[in-house]
Design a protein around this motif. Sequence first.
Motif, PDB file in Angstrom:
ATOM      1  N   THR A  33       0.853  -1.187   0.000  1.00  0.00           N
ATOM      2  CA  THR A  33       0.000   0.000   0.000  1.00  0.00           C
ATOM      3  C   THR A  33       0.889   1.237   0.000  1.00  0.00           C
ATOM      4  N   GLY A  34       0.305   2.363  -0.369  1.00  0.00           N
ATOM      5  CA  GLY A  34       1.029   3.631  -0.339  1.00  0.00           C
ATOM      6  C   GLY A  34       0.891   4.388  -1.646  1.00  0.00           C
ATOM      7  N   LYS A  35       1.503   5.567  -1.661  1.00  0.00           N
ATOM      8  CA  LYS A  35       1.520   6.424  -2.846  1.00  0.00           C
ATOM      9  C   LYS A  35       2.937   6.417  -3.405  1.00  0.00           C
ATOM     10  N   TYR A  36       3.049   6.324  -4.741  1.00  0.00           N
ATOM     11  CA  TYR A  36       4.345   6.133  -5.392  1.00  0.00           C
ATOM     12  C   TYR A  36       4.512   7.022  -6.607  1.00  0.00           C
ATOM     13  N   PHE A  37       5.769   7.279  -6.912  1.00  0.00           N
ATOM     14  CA  PHE A  37       6.202   7.924  -8.153  1.00  0.00           C
ATOM     15  C   PHE A  37       7.012   6.882  -8.902  1.00  0.00           C
ATOM     16  N   SER A  38       6.739   6.680 -10.177  1.00  0.00           N
ATOM     17  CA  SER A  38       7.432   5.645 -10.937  1.00  0.00           C
ATOM     18  C   SER A  38       8.079   6.226 -12.188  1.00  0.00           C
ATOM     19  N   GLU A  39       9.228   5.663 -12.551  1.00  0.00           N
ATOM     20  CA  GLU A  39       9.944   6.055 -13.764  1.00  0.00           C
ATOM     21  C   GLU A  39      10.378   4.814 -14.524  1.00  0.00           C
ATOM     22  N   TYR A 114       3.089  -7.624 -20.161  1.00  0.00           N
ATOM     23  CA  TYR A 114       1.741  -8.147 -20.288  1.00  0.00           C
ATOM     24  C   TYR A 114       1.803  -9.622 -19.923  1.00  0.00           C
ATOM     25  N   LEU A 115       0.820 -10.099 -19.216  1.00  0.00           N
ATOM     26  CA  LEU A 115       0.786 -11.480 -18.755  1.00  0.00           C
ATOM     27  C   LEU A 115       0.932 -12.430 -19.949  1.00  0.00           C
ATOM     28  N   GLY A 116       1.911 -13.316 -19.856  1.00  0.00           N
ATOM     29  CA  GLY A 116       2.149 -14.291 -20.911  1.00  0.00           C
ATOM     30  C   GLY A 116       3.116 -13.859 -21.990  1.00  0.00           C
ATOM     31  N   GLU A 117       3.537 -12.601 -21.976  1.00  0.00           N
ATOM     32  CA  GLU A 117       4.481 -12.119 -22.982  1.00  0.00           C
ATOM     33  C   GLU A 117       5.902 -12.135 -22.434  1.00  0.00           C
ATOM     34  N   ALA A 118       6.862 -12.399 -23.302  1.00  0.00           N
ATOM     35  CA  ALA A 118       8.258 -12.534 -22.882  1.00  0.00           C
ATOM     36  C   ALA A 118       8.955 -11.191 -22.676  1.00  0.00           C
ATOM     37  N   LYS A 119       8.558 -10.151 -23.425  1.00  0.00           N
ATOM     38  CA  LYS A 119       9.229  -8.850 -23.326  1.00  0.00           C
ATOM     39  C   LYS A 119       8.926  -8.213 -21.977  1.00  0.00           C
ATOM     40  N   LYS A 120       9.987  -7.924 -21.218  1.00  0.00           N
ATOM     41  CA  LYS A 120       9.848  -7.314 -19.901  1.00  0.00           C
ATOM     42  C   LYS A 120      10.549  -5.954 -19.896  1.00  0.00           C
ATOM     43  N   VAL A 121      10.009  -5.039 -19.131  1.00  0.00           N
ATOM     44  CA  VAL A 121      10.570  -3.694 -18.992  1.00  0.00           C
ATOM     45  C   VAL A 121      10.877  -3.473 -17.525  1.00  0.00           C
ATOM     46  N   LYS A 122      12.051  -2.884 -17.241  1.00  0.00           N
ATOM     47  CA  LYS A 122      12.415  -2.558 -15.857  1.00  0.00           C
ATOM     48  C   LYS A 122      12.004  -1.129 -15.544  1.00  0.00           C
ATOM     49  N   ALA A 123      11.659  -0.925 -14.269  1.00  0.00           N
ATOM     50  CA  ALA A 123      11.264   0.407 -13.824  1.00  0.00           C
ATOM     51  C   ALA A 123      11.581   0.554 -12.343  1.00  0.00           C
ATOM     52  N   PHE A 124      11.419   1.766 -11.834  1.00  0.00           N
ATOM     53  CA  PHE A 124      11.677   2.094 -10.440  1.00  0.00           C
ATOM     54  C   PHE A 124      10.457   2.781  -9.868  1.00  0.00           C
ATOM     55  N   ALA A 125      10.120   2.470  -8.620  1.00  0.00           N
ATOM     56  CA  ALA A 125       9.034   3.144  -7.916  1.00  0.00           C
ATOM     57  C   ALA A 125       9.568   3.668  -6.594  1.00  0.00           C
ATOM     58  N   PHE A 126       9.200   4.900  -6.278  1.00  0.00           N
ATOM     59  CA  PHE A 126       9.651   5.580  -5.074  1.00  0.00           C
ATOM     60  C   PHE A 126       8.431   5.909  -4.225  1.00  0.00           C
ATOM     61  N   LYS A 127       8.426   5.499  -2.973  1.00  0.00           N
ATOM     62  CA  LYS A 127       7.294   5.758  -2.088  1.00  0.00           C
ATOM     63  C   LYS A 127       7.295   7.224  -1.707  1.00  0.00           C
ATOM     64  N   ILE A 128       6.170   7.893  -1.932  1.00  0.00           N
ATOM     65  CA  ILE A 128       6.081   9.331  -1.645  1.00  0.00           C
ATOM     66  C   ILE A 128       4.997   9.637  -0.619  1.00  0.00           C
ATOM     67  N   GLY A 129       4.312   8.625  -0.114  1.00  0.00           N
ATOM     68  CA  GLY A 129       3.285   8.845   0.898  1.00  0.00           C
ATOM     69  C   GLY A 129       2.588   7.559   1.256  1.00  0.00           C
ATOM     70  N   ASN A 130       1.672   7.675   2.203  1.00  0.00           N
ATOM     71  CA  ASN A 130       0.902   6.505   2.643  1.00  0.00           C
ATOM     72  C   ASN A 130      -0.421   6.380   1.964  1.00  0.00           C
TER      73      ASN A 130
END
Length: 130
Positions: A33-39, A114-130
């Motif tokens: 749970t929480g609030k996030y910023f993602s890149e 996407y579920l079942g697809e091989a191509k994956k992308v990496k990302a970062f999420a930063f918690k910015i609140g509850n």
Amino acid sequence: MAHIKRLSFIFLIIIIISSCNQTTERNCTKFYTGKYFSETNIDGVQYKSTFKRDSSGLQIEEFNGKTDSSKVRWINNCEMVLSTINPKNNTDKKNILIKILETTDTSYTYEYSYLGEAKKVKAFAFKIGN
């Protein structure tokens, strides 16, 4: 002088061995749970969004001025599936698999596809609140 070189060599070996034994932290439950910023970077383009997950399994995301809601289903401690609640097209109907790879106190690195697809992308999420 040889004594100092020998101590330096032993110290270097100890550092190398101890760095090999470090494990990546994966305390995923603190990010349920929480609030996030993602890149993420896809083909040289930087994408940013904010989202909030609550304990009822709802995730609300703001991206490019649009708001989407998804149902979150955790399949284990570090993997979840997102299902768009009101899909507007066929792409929105595809579920997204998210796997948290590494965590810190305030952020996590994840990969998604996407579920079942091989191509994956990496990302970062930063918690910015509850």
